[in-house]
Design a protein around this motif. Structure first.
Motif, mmCIF file in Angstrom:
data_model
loop_
_atom_site.group_PDB
_atom_site.id
_atom_site.type_symbol
_atom_site.label_atom_id
_atom_site.label_comp_id
_atom_site.label_asym_id
_atom_site.label_seq_id
_atom_site.Cartn_x
_atom_site.Cartn_y
_atom_site.Cartn_z
ATOM 1 N N ALA A 326 0.829 -1.208 0.000
ATOM 2 C CA ALA A 326 0.000 0.000 0.000
ATOM 3 C C ALA A 326 0.864 1.259 0.000
ATOM 4 C CB ALA A 326 -0.932 0.000 1.216
ATOM 5 N N TYR A 327 1.910 1.229 0.776
ATOM 6 C CA TYR A 327 2.818 2.380 0.824
ATOM 7 C C TYR A 327 3.517 2.567 -0.524
ATOM 8 C CZ TYR A 327 6.494 5.498 2.494
ATOM 9 O OH TYR A 327 7.339 6.561 2.665
ATOM 10 N N THR A 328 3.887 1.484 -1.175
ATOM 11 C CA THR A 328 4.513 1.575 -2.500
ATOM 12 C C THR A 328 3.554 2.200 -3.513
ATOM 13 O OG1 THR A 328 5.857 -0.385 -2.030
ATOM 14 C CG2 THR A 328 5.607 0.245 -4.334
ATOM 15 N N ALA A 329 2.271 1.825 -3.438
ATOM 16 C CA ALA A 329 1.278 2.407 -4.348
ATOM 17 C C ALA A 329 1.156 3.910 -4.146
ATOM 18 C CB ALA A 329 -0.078 1.726 -4.143
ATOM 19 N N ILE A 330 1.173 4.347 -2.896
ATOM 20 C CA ILE A 330 1.083 5.785 -2.623
ATOM 21 C C ILE A 330 2.339 6.504 -3.107
ATOM 22 C CG2 ILE A 330 1.061 7.493 -0.754
ATOM 23 C CD1 ILE A 330 -1.658 6.312 -1.343
ATOM 24 N N VAL A 356 -7.164 8.143 2.601
ATOM 25 C CA VAL A 356 -6.388 6.938 2.307
ATOM 26 C C VAL A 356 -4.907 7.175 2.560
ATOM 27 C CG1 VAL A 356 -5.725 5.316 0.484
ATOM 28 C CG2 VAL A 356 -8.095 6.099 0.651
ATOM 29 N N HIS A 357 -4.415 8.327 2.153
ATOM 30 C CA HIS A 357 -3.005 8.658 2.392
ATOM 31 C C HIS A 357 -2.696 8.658 3.890
ATOM 32 C CE1 HIS A 357 -1.374 10.287 -1.591
ATOM 33 N NE2 HIS A 357 -2.542 9.745 -1.868
ATOM 34 N N ALA A 358 -3.590 9.207 4.680
ATOM 35 C CA ALA A 358 -3.360 9.273 6.127
ATOM 36 C C ALA A 358 -3.284 7.874 6.739
ATOM 37 C CB ALA A 358 -4.470 10.091 6.791
ATOM 38 N N LEU A 359 -4.185 6.996 6.332
ATOM 39 C CA LEU A 359 -4.185 5.633 6.883
ATOM 40 C C LEU A 359 -2.924 4.859 6.478
ATOM 41 C CD1 LEU A 359 -7.935 4.695 6.294
ATOM 42 C CD2 LEU A 359 -6.816 5.251 8.481
ATOM 43 N N VAL A 360 -2.488 5.057 5.246
ATOM 44 C CA VAL A 360 -1.271 4.362 4.787
ATOM 45 C C VAL A 360 -0.041 4.896 5.520
ATOM 46 C CG1 VAL A 360 0.217 3.954 2.791
ATOM 47 C CG2 VAL A 360 -2.263 3.791 2.546
ATOM 48 N N TYR A 361 0.029 6.204 5.669
ATOM 49 C CA TYR A 361 1.154 6.793 6.406
ATOM 50 C C TYR A 361 1.175 6.296 7.858
ATOM 51 C CZ TYR A 361 1.879 10.131 2.578
ATOM 52 O OH TYR A 361 2.144 10.714 1.366
ATOM 53 N N ASN A 364 2.489 2.741 8.278
ATOM 54 C CA ASN A 364 3.912 2.567 7.989
ATOM 55 C C ASN A 364 4.814 3.478 8.826
ATOM 56 O OD1 ASN A 364 4.342 0.701 5.376
ATOM 57 N ND2 ASN A 364 2.413 1.831 5.178
ATOM 58 N N GLY A 365 4.242 4.065 9.884
ATOM 59 C CA GLY A 365 5.059 4.796 10.843
ATOM 60 C C GLY A 365 5.307 6.254 10.537
ATOM 61 N N ARG A 366 4.680 6.811 9.511
ATOM 62 C CA ARG A 366 4.836 8.240 9.216
ATOM 63 C C ARG A 366 3.671 8.999 9.875
ATOM 64 N NH1 ARG A 366 6.072 9.030 2.911
ATOM 65 N NH2 ARG A 366 5.788 11.176 3.620
ATOM 66 N N PHE A 367 3.743 9.083 11.199
ATOM 67 C CA PHE A 367 2.613 9.609 11.968
ATOM 68 C C PHE A 367 2.392 11.099 11.737
ATOM 69 C CE2 PHE A 367 4.055 5.830 14.236
ATOM 70 C CZ PHE A 367 2.872 5.121 14.357
ATOM 71 N N GLU A 368 3.450 11.870 11.632
ATOM 72 C CA GLU A 368 3.288 13.312 11.420
ATOM 73 C C GLU A 368 2.612 13.584 10.070
ATOM 74 O OE1 GLU A 368 6.048 11.841 12.297
ATOM 75 O OE2 GLU A 368 6.392 12.552 14.358
ATOM 76 N N GLU A 424 -5.280 -0.816 20.177
ATOM 77 C CA GLU A 424 -6.727 -0.992 20.203
ATOM 78 C C GLU A 424 -7.390 -0.268 19.025
ATOM 79 O OE1 GLU A 424 -8.032 0.393 23.972
ATOM 80 O OE2 GLU A 424 -7.167 -1.302 25.113
ATOM 81 N N LYS A 425 -6.822 0.842 18.602
ATOM 82 C CA LYS A 425 -7.344 1.593 17.455
ATOM 83 C C LYS A 425 -6.852 1.013 16.126
ATOM 84 C CE LYS A 425 -9.462 4.900 19.790
ATOM 85 N NZ LYS A 425 -10.918 5.167 19.678
ATOM 86 N N ASP A 426 -5.615 0.516 16.124
ATOM 87 C CA ASP A 426 -5.017 -0.020 14.895
ATOM 88 C C ASP A 426 -4.256 -1.293 15.252
ATOM 89 O OD1 ASP A 426 -4.048 -0.402 12.372
ATOM 90 O OD2 ASP A 426 -2.644 1.272 12.390
ATOM 91 N N PRO A 427 -4.927 -2.444 15.273
ATOM 92 C CA PRO A 427 -4.313 -3.684 15.791
ATOM 93 C C PRO A 427 -3.112 -4.166 14.986
ATOM 94 C CG PRO A 427 -6.705 -3.890 15.651
ATOM 95 C CD PRO A 427 -6.333 -2.651 14.912
ATOM 96 N N TYR A 428 -2.970 -3.752 13.730
ATOM 97 C CA TYR A 428 -1.885 -4.251 12.882
ATOM 98 C C TYR A 428 -0.862 -3.157 12.550
ATOM 99 C CZ TYR A 428 -4.756 -8.381 12.289
ATOM 100 O OH TYR A 428 -5.498 -9.527 12.526
ATOM 101 N N ASN A 429 -0.748 -2.208 13.438
ATOM 102 C CA ASN A 429 0.252 -1.170 13.217
ATOM 103 C C ASN A 429 1.638 -1.735 13.532
ATOM 104 O OD1 ASN A 429 1.979 1.302 14.050
ATOM 105 N ND2 ASN A 429 0.190 2.202 13.051
#
Length: 511
Positions: A326-330, A356-361, A364-368, A424-429
């Motif tokens: 997903a990150y590669t697609a973005i 979608v960009h926000a969820l992918v970021y 993959n650890g790009r929280f800011e 709890e908000k994002d179990p697969y982070n």
């Protein structure tokens, strides 16, 4: 009107050569004393000759005045440079001086100053020069004018020529692939003549070369606003819409392009429209594998700069728990200006892209970057679903910051709790899973730490930090197993003494 007397002939001949003339083979010497006419008759004839000269002079003056008036009307009504002189000016563009004037000699008797024929040119801060056209031995003063009427629009000849020259130079730069320079030249041409649709269409081509597709759309729209029957601009706009993924408008403008658009172009746009409909259908039904296939088909049909296609592809990978893909697609999607895309696609569609960009970021650890993207999305769409996504993104980012702060303070149990709140908000982070594994490793919970690292590597196989942490935890587990086996072996032989052991060892060494 008057008969010539010997005295009058002498008066007219003074301006001619003084060489002796021959009459019927005899030489006549010109001596003033040899001819002595009567004084009174000579004076009368001389006076009559003067009157004749004055009459001729006035007639010539009136003819010259009439000729000047005719020349004035001709210069005022029509330009003095021809199409051949314009082509020569284009060929001599390297000879342009700092004031933008061309200097060369014409093939006739008239010297062209600049590139305007007999019209005057002026440089920086200088007054208008007086132009003189030389024709044979007659010097005629041209009318001092800088503008002429062309159709119903008043143009400056110098500006008109310079805008065409700038466009031609821009075309040459475009052919050389120097799109920035071509864009600058087209902008200069537009500044001189903002009513020429061709300049805007060419500018859109330069913007396309620079990958600035949405800006190119606005320039094509302006060209069509000026000339609604401009087929070239319609065709270029249709191609832009196809690349940007706006299917219906692409089909419409291809149909308005006349002979510029081939039947294949229209068929391609229609095929993309059908493919886009299938993408939306697969997305609505949650058929993510089919959505991936249709997105790939859409890209192959020419929508290579459509951000919504890349967003659909990224969403499908996220639903399949393939965060790395997903990150590669973005990352492969073209960069876009939020405001320009909001004008092109609408606020709601642009907000969906940002979501979608926000969820992918975030995954993959790009929280800011995730927080920034979702804040932009909220400005465009404040619906309930968008607010829920924003709450999730902000909670996960906050949990990561709190957990890191507590971990650095060696408060591992509290850090573990903080990471759990984010999961709890994002179990697969993958980031939170790896960080929680670090806490569990410090708390000697190696088996659970290995489990967290394994889940993180499932969604992000290239996450090297999680792989290294899992290997470290596995090593500690192996070491713990070895120590347990040693302790178990010692428990089975409690009566063995140290001396016996040393003697046994010495005996073996001696052997």
């Amino acid at each position: 009107m008057f008969q010539d007397s010997p005295c009058s002939k002498k008066h007219l001949d003074t301006s001619k050569s003084a060489k002796p003339q021959s009459v019927q083979g005899k030489k006549i010497l010109s001596k003033p004393a040899a001819v002595r006419p009567r004084l009174s008759n000579c004076r009368d004839q001389d006076r009559a000759a003067r009157v004749s000269d004055v009459a001729r002079s006035s007639t010539s003056s009136s003819n010259n005045s009439a000729s000047n008036k005719t020349l004035t009307r001709r210069l005022t009504k029509e330009p003095t440079f021809t199409s051949s002189e314009l082509s020569l000016a284009l060929a001599d563009q390297r000879k342009i001086d700092v004031n933008g004037s061309l200097y060369r000699a014409s093939t006739g008797n008239v010297m062209l100053l600049g590139h305007l024929g007999n019209l005057k040119q002026h440089g920086k801060g200088s007054k208008y020069d007086q132009k003189v056209a030389v024709e044979g031995n007659v010097r005629k003063r041209a009318v001092d004018t800088s503008y002429y009427q062309l159709g119903n629009i008043l143009h400056s000849p110098r500006n008109r020529l310079n805008s065409d020259v700038l466009k031609s130079l821009g075309n040459e730069k475009y052919k050389q692939g120097k799109y920035e320079e071509a864009l600058s030249l087209y902008n200069q041409a537009i500044a001189i003549d903002p009513s020429n649709a061709c300049y805007y269409s060419n500018k859109s081509a330069a913007l396309m070369g620079l990958g600035r597709f949405v800006e190119a759309v606005s320039q094509c729209r302006e060209a069509i606003r000026i000339d609604s029957s401009y087929h070239n601009a319609h065709c270029r706009l249709a191609k832009l819409y196809l690349r940007l993924g706006v299917a219906e408008k692409a089909v419409h403008h291809f149909k308005c392009s006349g002979r510029k658009a081939s039947p294949e172009d229209i068929a391609q746009a229609q095929a993309f429209k059908n493919c886009l409909d299938r993408c939306i259908e697969a997305q609505d039904h949650g058929n993510w594998r089919k959505l991936l296939d249709e997105c790939q088909t859409a890209l192959s049909l020419g929508a290579d700069a459509a951000p919504q296609i890349y967003a659909m592809k990224a969403e499908a990978w996220m639903k399949l728990y393939r965060h790395q893909e997903a990150y590669t697609a973005i990352q492969n999607a073209p960069l876009f200006d939020i405001e320009l895309y909001a004008e092109l696609l609408g606020s709601s569609a642009t907000a969906g892209l940002l979501e979608v960009h926000a969820l992918v970021y975030m995954a993959n650890g790009r929280f800011e970057d995730a927080v920034a993207a979702i804040q932009h999305a909220l400005r465009l769409d404040s619906s309930n679903s968008m607010n829920l996504t924003a709450e999730t993104v902000k909670s996960v980012a906050s949990a990561r910051l709190n957990g890191n702060r507590l971990f650095k303070g060696s408060r591992f149990s509290e850090a573990l709790v903080a990471y759990n709140k984010g999961l709890e908000k994002d179990p697969y982070n993958s980031i939170l899973l790896c960080n929680r594994a670090a806490c569990r490793s410090k708390l000697v919970q190696y088996e659970k730490a290995v489990e967290d690292c394994t889940v993180a590597l499932t969604v992000r196989p290239s996450y090297s930090k999680a792989r290294l942490r899992r290997a470290n935890c596995n090593a500690k587990l192996e070491m713990g197993c070895c120590n347990s086996r040693l302790r178990a072996a010692g428990a089975r032989n409690p009566g063995r003494r140290r001396g016996e052991g040393r003697t046994f060892g010495s005996e073996n060494a001696a052997q």
